[in-house]
Motif scaffolding. Structure first.
Motif, PDB file in Angstrom:
ATOM      1  N   TYR A  68     -23.586 -42.424 -17.150  1.00  0.00           N
ATOM      2  CA  TYR A  68     -23.929 -41.448 -16.116  1.00  0.00           C
ATOM      3  C   TYR A  68     -25.122 -41.880 -15.286  1.00  0.00           C
ATOM      4  O   TYR A  68     -25.420 -41.299 -14.250  1.00  0.00           O
ATOM      5  N   ASN A  69     -25.848 -42.891 -15.739  1.00  0.00           N
ATOM      6  CA  ASN A  69     -27.158 -43.209 -15.188  1.00  0.00           C
ATOM      7  C   ASN A  69     -27.110 -44.297 -14.113  1.00  0.00           C
ATOM      8  O   ASN A  69     -27.879 -45.235 -14.121  1.00  0.00           O
ATOM      9  N   TYR A  70     -26.224 -44.117 -13.153  1.00  0.00           N
ATOM     10  CA  TYR A  70     -26.128 -45.017 -12.009  1.00  0.00           C
ATOM     11  C   TYR A  70     -26.268 -44.208 -10.725  1.00  0.00           C
ATOM     12  O   TYR A  70     -25.634 -43.164 -10.571  1.00  0.00           O
ATOM     13  N   ALA A  71     -27.089 -44.714  -9.818  1.00  0.00           N
ATOM     14  CA  ALA A  71     -27.337 -43.999  -8.564  1.00  0.00           C
ATOM     15  C   ALA A  71     -26.089 -43.939  -7.692  1.00  0.00           C
ATOM     16  O   ALA A  71     -25.883 -42.970  -6.974  1.00  0.00           O
ATOM     17  N   GLU A  72     -25.284 -44.963  -7.754  1.00  0.00           N
ATOM     18  CA  GLU A  72     -24.049 -45.005  -6.955  1.00  0.00           C
ATOM     19  C   GLU A  72     -22.927 -45.504  -7.847  1.00  0.00           C
ATOM     20  O   GLU A  72     -23.100 -46.454  -8.597  1.00  0.00           O
ATOM     21  N   ARG A  73     -21.780 -44.866  -7.753  1.00  0.00           N
ATOM     22  CA  ARG A  73     -20.581 -45.307  -8.467  1.00  0.00           C
ATOM     23  C   ARG A  73     -19.440 -45.316  -7.471  1.00  0.00           C
ATOM     24  O   ARG A  73     -18.900 -44.260  -7.136  1.00  0.00           O
ATOM     25  N   PRO A  74     -19.070 -46.476  -6.956  1.00  0.00           N
ATOM     26  CA  PRO A  74     -18.013 -46.533  -5.942  1.00  0.00           C
ATOM     27  C   PRO A  74     -16.659 -46.090  -6.483  1.00  0.00           C
ATOM     28  O   PRO A  74     -16.453 -45.999  -7.691  1.00  0.00           O
ATOM     29  N   GLY A  75     -15.756 -45.819  -5.552  1.00  0.00           N
ATOM     30  CA  GLY A  75     -14.404 -45.408  -5.930  1.00  0.00           C
ATOM     31  C   GLY A  75     -14.414 -44.075  -6.654  1.00  0.00           C
ATOM     32  O   GLY A  75     -15.035 -43.118  -6.208  1.00  0.00           O
ATOM     33  N   ASN A  76     -13.746 -44.018  -7.790  1.00  0.00           N
ATOM     34  CA  ASN A  76     -13.667 -42.787  -8.578  1.00  0.00           C
ATOM     35  C   ASN A  76     -14.865 -42.613  -9.511  1.00  0.00           C
ATOM     36  O   ASN A  76     -14.881 -41.684 -10.312  1.00  0.00           O
ATOM     37  N   GLY A  77     -15.855 -43.488  -9.413  1.00  0.00           N
ATOM     38  CA  GLY A  77     -16.986 -43.451 -10.329  1.00  0.00           C
ATOM     39  C   GLY A  77     -17.730 -42.129 -10.363  1.00  0.00           C
ATOM     40  O   GLY A  77     -18.063 -41.621 -11.429  1.00  0.00           O
ATOM     41  N   MET A  78     -17.994 -41.549  -9.197  1.00  0.00           N
ATOM     42  CA  MET A  78     -18.735 -40.278  -9.169  1.00  0.00           C
ATOM     43  C   MET A  78     -17.899 -39.152  -9.764  1.00  0.00           C
ATOM     44  O   MET A  78     -18.415 -38.319 -10.507  1.00  0.00           O
ATOM     45  N   MET A  79     -16.606 -39.121  -9.457  1.00  0.00           N
ATOM     46  CA  MET A  79     -15.770 -38.066 -10.046  1.00  0.00           C
ATOM     47  C   MET A  79     -15.662 -38.248 -11.558  1.00  0.00           C
ATOM     48  O   MET A  79     -15.592 -37.268 -12.289  1.00  0.00           O
ATOM     49  N   ASN A  80     -15.692 -39.491 -12.028  1.00  0.00           N
ATOM     50  CA  ASN A  80     -15.699 -39.717 -13.479  1.00  0.00           C
ATOM     51  C   ASN A  80     -16.963 -39.162 -14.110  1.00  0.00           C
ATOM     52  O   ASN A  80     -16.916 -38.533 -15.166  1.00  0.00           O
ATOM     53  N   ILE A  81     -18.106 -39.377 -13.463  1.00  0.00           N
ATOM     54  CA  ILE A  81     -19.365 -38.825 -13.973  1.00  0.00           C
ATOM     55  C   ILE A  81     -19.296 -37.300 -13.977  1.00  0.00           C
ATOM     56  O   ILE A  81     -19.628 -36.647 -14.971  1.00  0.00           O
ATOM     57  N   ILE A  82     -18.871 -36.720 -12.876  1.00  0.00           N
ATOM     58  CA  ILE A  82     -18.794 -35.257 -12.752  1.00  0.00           C
ATOM     59  C   ILE A  82     -17.822 -34.675 -13.779  1.00  0.00           C
ATOM     60  O   ILE A  82     -18.161 -33.729 -14.501  1.00  0.00           O
ATOM     61  N   ASN A  83     -16.631 -35.225 -13.872  1.00  0.00           N
ATOM     62  CA  ASN A  83     -15.625 -34.696 -14.794  1.00  0.00           C
ATOM     63  C   ASN A  83     -16.036 -34.863 -16.251  1.00  0.00           C
ATOM     64  O   ASN A  83     -15.825 -33.966 -17.072  1.00  0.00           O
ATOM     65  N   THR A  84     -16.642 -35.991 -16.587  1.00  0.00           N
ATOM     66  CA  THR A  84     -17.101 -36.189 -17.960  1.00  0.00           C
ATOM     67  C   THR A  84     -18.247 -35.236 -18.287  1.00  0.00           C
ATOM     68  O   THR A  84     -18.292 -34.661 -19.374  1.00  0.00           O
ATOM     69  N   ALA A  85     -19.170 -35.060 -17.338  1.00  0.00           N
ATOM     70  CA  ALA A  85     -20.279 -34.121 -17.560  1.00  0.00           C
ATOM     71  C   ALA A  85     -19.743 -32.708 -17.779  1.00  0.00           C
ATOM     72  O   ALA A  85     -20.185 -32.009 -18.707  1.00  0.00           O
ATOM     73  N   LYS A  86     -18.789 -32.278 -16.972  1.00  0.00           N
ATOM     74  CA  LYS A  86     -18.212 -30.939 -17.139  1.00  0.00           C
ATOM     75  C   LYS A  86     -17.497 -30.821 -18.490  1.00  0.00           C
ATOM     76  O   LYS A  86     -17.592 -29.786 -19.160  1.00  0.00           O
ATOM     77  N   ALA A  87     -16.785 -31.862 -18.890  1.00  0.00           N
ATOM     78  CA  ALA A  87     -16.064 -31.829 -20.169  1.00  0.00           C
ATOM     79  C   ALA A  87     -17.030 -31.787 -21.347  1.00  0.00           C
ATOM     80  O   ALA A  87     -16.743 -31.150 -22.364  1.00  0.00           O
TER      81      ALA A  87
END
Length: 166
Positions: A129-148
């Motif tokens: 989760y500790n990346y300032a930028e995650r290209p492609g689906n990276g940000m949605m992966n962070i968001i979805n994993t955090a919510k889960a």
């Protein structure tokens, strides 16, 4: 300290501190606001966090670090005045506290921003989760994993186009 780039405050906590950014992410792990040795340390941005010329945070995921030496065992407590740095962040372990304090305020030279809490969870660095930028689906992966992983069901809409604070 020229590394100060903002201020964080969270209602009903004693989290009310300057925010710094170091030349590398671990620079402030054991340093105080005057760069002296410090066990408590400071609250600091990941060194990959980006700002524009006015001082606004431009990173999609602004990652903050800070120590919690005093409130890191469950059950966590709320409001102990002896807690410093991020120790009172553990109050979000309590659903009622989370509901009553849904925002984190960040002020920079560019202005003030409110970040609405969309997930509360415990993790380790294997999550990524500790990346300032995650290209492609990276940000949605962070968001979805955090919510889960969230210990509370928070009905806060968030997408990859939003800027988040971790």
């Amino acid at each position: 300290n020229p590394d100060v780039v903002g201020w964080i405050s969270i209602s009903n906590t004693n989290i009310n501190y300057p925010l710094v950014i170091g030349q590398y992410t671990d620079y402030y792990t054991h340093r105080g606001y005057y760069k002296e040795a410090s066990r408590n340390g400071v609250i600091w941005f990941d060194s990959d966090t980006r700002f524009d010329a006015q001082g606004n945070i431009t990173s999609t995921n602004a990652v903050l670090y800070g120590h919690n030496w005093t409130n890191c065992w469950r059950p966590t407590r709320v409001g102990n005045p002896n807690d410093v740095m991020f120790a009172q962040l553990a109050a979000y372990d309590h659903a009622d506290f989370t509901a009553q304090n849904p925002y984190i305020r960040i002020a920079t030279l560019g202005g003030e921003s409110l970040y609405q809490i969309f997930a509360v969870f415990y993790t380790d660095l294997s999550f990524g989760y500790n990346y300032a930028e995650r290209p492609g689906n990276g940000m949605m992966n962070i968001i979805n994993t955090a919510k889960a992983k969230s210990i509370h069901k928070l009905d806060v809409p968030v997408t990859a186009s939003n800027k988040i604070l971790t």
